[in-house]
Design a protein around this motif. Structure first.
Motif, short mmCIF file in Angstrom:
data_model
loop_
_atom_site.label_atom_id
_atom_site.label_comp_id
_atom_site.label_asym_id
_atom_site.label_seq_id
_atom_site.Cartn_x
_atom_site.Cartn_y
_atom_site.Cartn_z
N LEU A 75 0.83 -1.20 0.00
CA LEU A 75 0.00 0.00 0.00
C LEU A 75 0.87 1.25 0.00
O LEU A 75 0.59 2.21 -0.72
CB LEU A 75 -0.91 -0.03 1.24
N LYS A 76 1.92 1.24 0.77
CA LYS A 76 2.81 2.40 0.87
C LYS A 76 3.66 2.57 -0.39
O LYS A 76 3.84 3.70 -0.86
CB LYS A 76 3.72 2.24 2.09
N SER A 77 4.13 1.48 -0.97
CA SER A 77 5.10 1.58 -2.06
C SER A 77 4.48 1.54 -3.46
O SER A 77 5.17 1.87 -4.43
CB SER A 77 6.14 0.46 -1.95
N TRP A 78 3.21 1.17 -3.58
CA TRP A 78 2.61 1.04 -4.92
C TRP A 78 2.62 2.39 -5.62
O TRP A 78 2.20 3.41 -5.07
CB TRP A 78 1.18 0.51 -4.80
N GLU A 79 3.14 2.41 -6.84
CA GLU A 79 3.25 3.66 -7.60
C GLU A 79 2.48 3.61 -8.91
O GLU A 79 2.71 4.42 -9.80
CB GLU A 79 4.73 3.98 -7.86
N GLY A 80 1.56 2.68 -9.04
CA GLY A 80 0.75 2.59 -10.24
C GLY A 80 -0.22 3.76 -10.30
O GLY A 80 -0.31 4.58 -9.40
N THR A 81 -0.92 3.83 -11.39
CA THR A 81 -1.93 4.88 -11.54
C THR A 81 -3.24 4.26 -11.99
O THR A 81 -3.26 3.17 -12.55
CB THR A 81 -1.50 5.92 -12.59
N LEU A 82 -4.30 4.94 -11.72
CA LEU A 82 -5.62 4.53 -12.17
C LEU A 82 -5.95 5.29 -13.44
O LEU A 82 -5.43 6.39 -13.67
CB LEU A 82 -6.66 4.83 -11.08
N SER A 83 -6.81 4.74 -14.23
CA SER A 83 -7.19 5.37 -15.49
C SER A 83 -7.80 6.75 -15.25
O SER A 83 -8.52 6.97 -14.28
CB SER A 83 -8.20 4.49 -16.22
N GLU A 84 -7.50 7.66 -16.17
CA GLU A 84 -8.12 8.99 -16.13
C GLU A 84 -9.57 8.93 -16.59
O GLU A 84 -10.37 9.78 -16.26
CB GLU A 84 -7.33 9.97 -17.01
N GLN A 85 -9.89 7.91 -17.38
CA GLN A 85 -11.25 7.72 -17.88
C GLN A 85 -12.10 7.14 -16.76
O GLN A 85 -11.85 6.02 -16.31
CB GLN A 85 -11.25 6.79 -19.10
N TRP A 86 -13.11 7.86 -16.32
CA TRP A 86 -13.88 7.45 -15.14
C TRP A 86 -14.54 6.09 -15.33
O TRP A 86 -14.58 5.29 -14.39
CB TRP A 86 -14.91 8.52 -14.76
N LYS A 87 -15.04 5.80 -16.52
CA LYS A 87 -15.75 4.54 -16.73
C LYS A 87 -14.78 3.35 -16.68
O LYS A 87 -15.07 2.32 -16.07
CB LYS A 87 -16.49 4.58 -18.07
N THR A 88 -13.63 3.50 -17.32
CA THR A 88 -12.59 2.47 -17.29
C THR A 88 -12.10 2.25 -15.87
O THR A 88 -11.94 1.11 -15.41
CB THR A 88 -11.41 2.87 -18.22
#
Length: 166
Positions: A75-88
């Motif tokens: 949880l502390k180290s995760w550097e991923g990103t979530l989609s900018e597209q709200w539906k995706t």
């Protein structure tokens, strides 16, 4: 399929922490005896009787304290990103929550927490963030022997982009 015994603690993504109340052979409507497992889930006050060979593949054993510490570190180290597209993003977050994987919960919580720091979240994003926190708190508090309030503090500390005060 997991091997379970009476008294074992288990986890189901839809119902949370549970306990195996009994494992017995029963017959219904003249069928040959089949093995049934009686499960109880406190979150929903649900007792569920299911054939042993029909146990959902989403049921798993609860995490150990060591695994809980790994989740907090992830949880502390995760550097991923979530989609900018709200539906995706909403579809991916719902899939992660439905899967019941605590690493997936952690990534949903981390990504949405960071988005929340940068601005407001949609109603769906808020719901996913709250579910992710709820499910993480429930399981981590069980594994670590800490209150859910204390675990929530640990989650907030791990997800914050702000450096912690010394």
């Amino acid at each position: 399929m997991i091997t379970i015994n009476q008294g074992d603690r288990i986890y189901h993504p839809g119902h949370g922490l549970g306990v195996v109340k009994s494992i017995r052979k029963k017959s219904f409507f003249g069928e040959d005896k089949a093995k049934f497992v009686k499960l109880y889930f406190e979150r929903d006050d649900l007792t569920w009787l299911v054939r042993a060979n029909n146990l959902p593949n989403t049921i798993r054993t609860t995490m150990s304290p060591k695994e809980a510490r790994k989740i907090l570190k992830h949880l502390k180290s995760w550097e991923g990103t979530l989609s900018e597209q709200w539906k995706t993003r909403a579809t991916a977050n719902q899939a992660a929550i439905d899967k019941g994987d605590p690493y997936g919960y952690a990534e949903v919580v981390k990504g949405l927490s960071l988005m929340q720091e940068q601005g407001s979240l949609s109603a769906t994003d808020r719901r996913h963030l709250n579910l992710g926190i709820k499910y993480l708190c429930e399981e981590l508090s069980n594994a670590l022997g800490k209150t859910q309030a204390r675990v929530r503090q640990l989650i907030e500390k791990a997800t914050s982009s702000q450096p912690s005060a010394a």
